[in-house]
Design an enzyme around this catalytic site. Sequence first.
Site, short mmCIF file in Angstrom:
data_model
loop_
_atom_site.label_atom_id
_atom_site.label_comp_id
_atom_site.label_asym_id
_atom_site.label_seq_id
_atom_site.Cartn_x
_atom_site.Cartn_y
_atom_site.Cartn_z
N CYS A 82 0.84 -1.21 0.00
CA CYS A 82 0.00 0.00 0.00
C CYS A 82 0.87 1.25 0.00
O CYS A 82 1.84 1.34 0.75
CB CYS A 82 -0.89 0.00 1.23
SG CYS A 82 -1.94 1.44 1.36
N CYS A 98 -2.13 -0.13 9.20
CA CYS A 98 -1.36 -1.38 8.99
C CYS A 98 0.10 -1.17 9.36
O CYS A 98 0.89 -0.73 8.52
CB CYS A 98 -1.41 -1.79 7.53
SG CYS A 98 -3.03 -2.21 6.93
N PHE A 151 -22.81 -11.96 25.47
CA PHE A 151 -22.36 -10.88 24.59
C PHE A 151 -22.71 -11.28 23.16
O PHE A 151 -21.86 -11.40 22.29
CB PHE A 151 -20.86 -10.60 24.75
CG PHE A 151 -20.44 -10.28 26.16
CD1 PHE A 151 -20.49 -8.98 26.64
CD2 PHE A 151 -19.99 -11.28 27.02
CE1 PHE A 151 -20.09 -8.68 27.94
CE2 PHE A 151 -19.60 -10.99 28.32
CZ PHE A 151 -19.64 -9.68 28.78
N CYS A 169 -11.08 -10.40 21.49
CA CYS A 169 -10.35 -9.49 20.60
C CYS A 169 -9.19 -8.84 21.36
O CYS A 169 -8.64 -7.85 20.90
CB CYS A 169 -11.29 -8.44 20.03
SG CYS A 169 -12.18 -7.52 21.29
#
Length: 431
Positions: A78, A87, A293, A387
């Site tokens: 990129c 990133c 959740f 996460c």
Amino acid sequence: MPRSTTPKKKGAPKRLEISRIGAQGDGISHGADGDIYVPFTATGDVVDVWLEPGPRGTMRASLEAIVTPGVDRAEPSCRHFGSCGGCSLQHLTTDAYAGFVRDRVKTALSQHGLGDVPIEAPHISPPGSRRRLALKALRTSRGVLLGFNQRQSHHLVDVKECPIARPALVALLKPLRAVLGDLLTLRAGLDITLTDSDSGIDLLISGRVSLDLARREALATFAESYDLASVHVLDDGFLDPVSVRRAPKMRFGEVDAPLPPGGFVQATKEGETALLEAILEWTAGATHCADLFAGIGTFSLPLARHSTVHAVEGARAAVEALRKAVHGTQSLKQVTLDHRDLFRRPLVVHELNRFGAVIIDPPRAGAAAQMTELARSAVPAVIAVSCNPNTFARDARLLVDGGYDLVCVRPVDQFLWSPHVELVAHFLKTA
Ligand SMILES: C[S@@+](CC[C@H](N)C(=O)[O-])C[C@H]1O[C@@H](n2cnc3c(N)ncnc32)[C@H](O)[C@@H]1O
């Protein structure tokens, strides 16, 4: 060469060798004076850097030159790599990146005495798969900027490409920049969320927007020209459905669930599928499951084909979406819904003990209160989705101390080339 905030340059740059990648994605060089963190480097790189003091007595460095690239280094694809904060690990080879993901989980587990737990090969979502972009828009004297913040800064990078995102989202950036020009003032920026739902793209604009008729029409025309499912504006807590051509929805198994604007979705379909595969495998045989959740039913709805499901969720809009999805669907076993704050009011032992398996997928803070209750329960299997490897490891320790065996952990990375790592883990009650 990646751009970063460069400290005042005095004398000659310092030459370092990078020995590993840290949890935040920076390369680390072990020196006589302690660790030095160098962004955008790979293990084995020999680099010239400018040094500056970092937080808590650490040393940070900005990259001047890569003298000799390490074997882990690849060419980032990129043009924004090095300036965009999205990133920070795009310069790693595929193998080195998978190694980073695995090590990130292992390090977190080791810090809680769980370093021997088997960690499976990571599932990594491919480029072009991210289905949500959370962008910022700003009017400057140079025009409208639409993109992501620069790393560790509030400066906005005007993003022209984004190899991690679905192409349909990337294709909207240029026309969206044009339509936002009319909405933005010089003083205030806007948060822009693009979600590629299963019925089309939802555009959510959050911030101070004065929507007169002309602007409203411009947004509606934009939605029509680019076949958006919907455009919503969220201003001061008030949600304005500016254009709803198709209600945004997500398909889970054979069931559609309405997606509230900005409502939680797993970041990639590929990641969601990998998580669900693990959940279905590890709940096989359980006839009563709880999904804690639960969101809009990403796991509850596919699970309910085989088992009754008690879905617990704290966001009212998500509970209502799941209620609508379940209503009138014949093919599911019984799904019961519980709108509840699981931080303040976790399911307690006698509520838990009727389930053969519990799935738990908390936000980044983890779920210490709920895990404490689970640890005391007799639920045979717990499947934890997380996460945040750090809060996961802390919560896993609670379960292990309560007599659970952590059978294995499967990293499921949906945030390609970022240090943000996710996982699913299988616990079985042994004592
Ligand atoms: C990581 S998401 C997972 C959602 C769902 N499992 C999925 O895969 O789509 C975490 C969910 O927890 C919910 N949540 C956050 N805090 C909560 C709380 N204190 N009590 C109950 N639910 C909460 C959020 O609304 C969100 O839906």
